[in-house]
Each structure stands twice: as structure tokens, then as C-alpha cells.
Design an enzyme around this catalytic site. Structure first.
Site, mmCIF file in Angstrom:
data_model
loop_
_atom_site.group_PDB
_atom_site.id
_atom_site.type_symbol
_atom_site.label_atom_id
_atom_site.label_comp_id
_atom_site.label_asym_id
_atom_site.label_seq_id
_atom_site.Cartn_x
_atom_site.Cartn_y
_atom_site.Cartn_z
ATOM 1 C CD GLU A 89 -25.753 3.432 57.035
ATOM 2 O OE1 GLU A 89 -25.350 4.636 56.547
ATOM 3 O OE2 GLU A 89 -25.517 2.777 58.095
ATOM 4 C CD GLN B 43 -37.347 8.369 68.988
ATOM 5 O OE1 GLN B 43 -36.121 8.169 69.322
ATOM 6 N NE2 GLN B 43 -37.498 9.342 68.045
ATOM 7 C CE1 TYR C 207 -20.759 -1.967 59.622
ATOM 8 C CE2 TYR C 207 -19.696 -2.081 61.660
ATOM 9 C CZ TYR C 207 -20.131 -2.655 60.620
ATOM 10 O OH TYR C 207 -19.679 -4.156 60.288
ATOM 11 C CG HIS D 109 -32.072 9.051 67.965
ATOM 12 N ND1 HIS D 109 -31.138 9.601 67.466
ATOM 13 C CD2 HIS D 109 -33.226 9.250 67.497
ATOM 14 C CE1 HIS D 109 -31.701 10.136 66.148
ATOM 15 N NE2 HIS D 109 -32.991 9.947 66.423
ATOM 16 C CE1 TYR E 170 -35.006 14.024 60.472
ATOM 17 C CE2 TYR E 170 -33.393 14.373 62.039
ATOM 18 C CZ TYR E 170 -34.083 13.565 61.515
ATOM 19 O OH TYR E 170 -34.135 11.991 61.851
#
Length: 348
Positions: A219, A58, A229, A125, A240
Site C-alpha cells: 500500500e 530484517q 489504516y 517487520h 502466504y
């Protein structure tokens, strides 16, 4: 119903989109290139001056925004997965500023103004969405928790799973929430985030972000200074393959999302529509792209609560990576693939 119309094709995993005053576009490609796209869709050469990126998984060259005073200073901000110094391991998300040359062929005065700590051996991430506050004096950068280090999202001695707030020079604002807390990193604005993939300023100028949940539990949040949060203590998702994560969906001292998706849509870029180009009914809506389904989600909020969600562009099969409102008041989209496209959502 508005129709997505191709503006440019042949982009390689495009990730971030910004607008230039002359009607051209600035686009990042995840492998490490930044290009200017002409008003009729022609792709310019890769700009020189882009630093080396840790491209893979990513990671790569990710978000880009133009400064509020770009017309005067030609400054841009971009974030990327930054490799560790030679001889060291790992990578992390970094934020850089630069000047786009007058001929729009190179970046000059390139300077990294923030580098996430610690560097981690992960290709996952990175987060990496940027928003500039309306005062022009503050930048927000949304940071992922790098997947393997999710517990660090709850600790204030690192930047993993955090929203940070700095000045355009990389300095820490004196009113950041943790500047006087021993052991806390002073750049932190909010914490307990998983993997933010969209950021936008709301009609009131406040920051909104979306973030990926695990299996379910994507979210939308409106990060407030110093607030927690919840990730990975509370979530509306699961591991998963199944199985609970953390302590449930709520806990004292931890914020609830404004909205969540279960099952996941894998949200991406997002933008508030301020124009009436699509009619008055859409003005003020939040538009969020989906990587998983290739759909565009229109959400209406009132008083911080979701009133309506409409799903657009169903059945097209293209991963939507970014969503932006252009200077013309129209919405522009990037599709994430080896043959990515820049699309304009054309009103009927």
C-alpha cells in the site's frame, strides 16, 4: 531514459542514505555500520559511536536522516533494531539522535529518544523509516507490527504497527491525537499499519508512507492523525500460500490506501521529485523502489488519486532498498546485497 550510474560499490546490505552539505553521503549498512561515502565513491571507515544493534533477519542498522539544520548543528537521526537490556529477551525498533563529528569519523552525544514497546522475539517487520516535518520540530517514525503480533496493530496500548510522532528531543507533542485518551500511548500518530518501508513528505508537506502487504496488498498511504489504516482487519492481500485475512478490503472507520499493488512489488524507500533535472513531466512524481523486482516505480498523483504508473529499470535484478532526491535534484538509489551499490539516476 535516465541511466543508473554507480557512485559507490562494496557496501554490505546498505539500507539508509542521507546527504552531507559538502557533497558526501552518509550510508547505513544493516549489519550495524554507518559510513561516509566520498563524492568519488570511496568508502570511509565505519563510524565509531553507533550503538549495538540486533542484526539478523530484517533487523540491524536501518534508516538515517540529517537534521534540517545539519549545516549548523551536525545532528542526525537514525533508527535500528534495539536489543533488550542484558538478561531480557526480544528487540524492538528504536530512534536515536547523535552529532556527526567534524572529521566525520564518529558519532557523539548519542541518545535514544524513542524505543518501541513492547520488545518482541522476532527478526521481522521493524519498519524503521524516518521523516522530519518541514517545521523541523517533529519527527515521524514508521513502525512494523513484528509479523507475529499483527493483531496489536489495532490496539493503542503498544507501538506495533504504528506511525509515531515526537519532537527531536523525544518529547510527545501536545497536539498528538491520543495524548488525552486513557490507555493509549501518547506517541501514536496513526495505527493499523503492517510493515512500512518507505516514508517521504509530499509537495504539501504531509507524510506519505508505503508498506508491505502479506501476499499482495502493498500500500501507499498518507497517514492522518488518529486514523486507522486497517491491518489486519482489512487488506488487499492474502495469507502466504493463499487464504483470506481479516474481514475483506473495506470496513467503516478504516482508511483505504491511495494505491495498492497486487501482486506485491515489496516497496522500499521512496521520494518525491521536486526538481526538473529529468524534465518537467517528471517533476512532482513519487518514486518508489521495489525489493522484489528491482524496479523503480514512478507514480503521478492528482487530488490524492493515482493517474499514472511507469515502471523503470526493468530486468536489472538488483533489490532497490532506498530512493532519495539529492541536493543536486537527482535521484540516488541503494541496492540491497552483500555487494550493495549507491547509484545515481543520470538524465539522458
Amino acid at each position: 531514459m535516465p541511466t543508473p550510474v554507480p557512485v559507490a560499490t562494496g557496501l554490505v546490505h546498505p539500507w539508509g542514505l542521507a546527504f552531507l552539505p559538502d557533497g558526501r553521503f552518509l550510508v547505513t549498512e544493516r549489519p550495524g555500520r554507518m559510513r561516509v561515502v566520498g563524492t568519488t565513491g570511496e568508502l570511509g571507515p565505519a563510524l565509531s559511536g553507533v550503538p549495538a544493534v540486533a542484526a539478523g533477519g530484517q533487523g540491524g542498522l536501518l534508516d538515517v536522516v540529517t537534521d534540517a539544520d545539519f549545516a549548523q548543528n551536525r545532528r542526525i537521526y537514525f533508527c535500528f533494531s534495539e536489543p533488550a537490556a542484558k538478561g531480557a529477551g526480544g528487540n524492538s525498533t528504536a530512534l536515536a539522535r547523535a552529532t556527526l563529528s567534524d572529521d566525520a569519523l564518529s558519532l557523539t552525544d548519542v541518545r535514544v529518544i524513542f524505543s518501541q514497546r513492547p520488545k518482541v522475539d522476532s527478526r521481522l517487520h521493524f519498519g524503521c523509516r524516518i521523516a522530519q516535518a518541514r517545521d523541523g520540530q517533529h519527527l515521524f517514525l514508521a513502525l512494523g507490527e513484528r509479523f507475529f503480533r499483527k493483531e496489536d496493530a489495532q490496539a493503542l496500548d503498544n507501538h506495533l504497527g504504528k506511525i509515531i510522532r515526537i519532537t527531536p528531543d523525544g518529547a510527545v507533542p501536545a497536539d498528538n491525537p491520543f495524548v488525552k485518551q486513557p490507555g493509549a500511548l501518547r506517541e501514536i500518530w496513526s495505527y493499523g499499519h503492517r510493515n512500512p518501508q518507505g516514508a517521504a513528505l509530499g509537495p504539501d508537506g504531509q507524510l506519505w508512507v508505503n508498506e508491505h502487504g502479506p501476499q499482495g496488498g502493498d500500500e501507499i498511504n498518507r497517514p492522518q492523525p488518529g486514523r486507522n489504516y486497517g491491518w489486519p482487519v482489512i487488506t488487499y492481500g492474502e495469507n502466504y500460500g493463499g487464504g483470506n485475512i481479516g474481514e475483506g478490503t473495506a470496513k467503516a472507520g478504516m482508511e483505504q490506501p491511495l494505491h495498492y499493488w497486487a501482486p506485491s512489488i515489496a516497496p522500499s524507500g521512496m521520494a518525491f521529485l521536486t526538481s526538473t533535472r529529468y524534465g518537467a513531466a517528471w517533476q512532482g512524481s513519487l518514486f518508489v523502489g521495489s525489493l522484489k523486482f528491482g524496479t523503480l516505480h514512478r507514480l503521478e498523483f492528482a487530488g490524492g488519486k493515482l493517474q499514472r504508473e511507469e515502471v523503470l529499470m526493468q530486468g536489472r535484478g538488483e533489490r532497490l532498498r532506498d530512493v532519495r532526491q539529492g541536493p543536486d535534484g537527482l535521484l540516488y538509489l541503494l541496492t540491497d546485497s552483500p555487494q550493495g551499490r549507491l547509484l545515481r539516476l543520470q538524465p539522458p
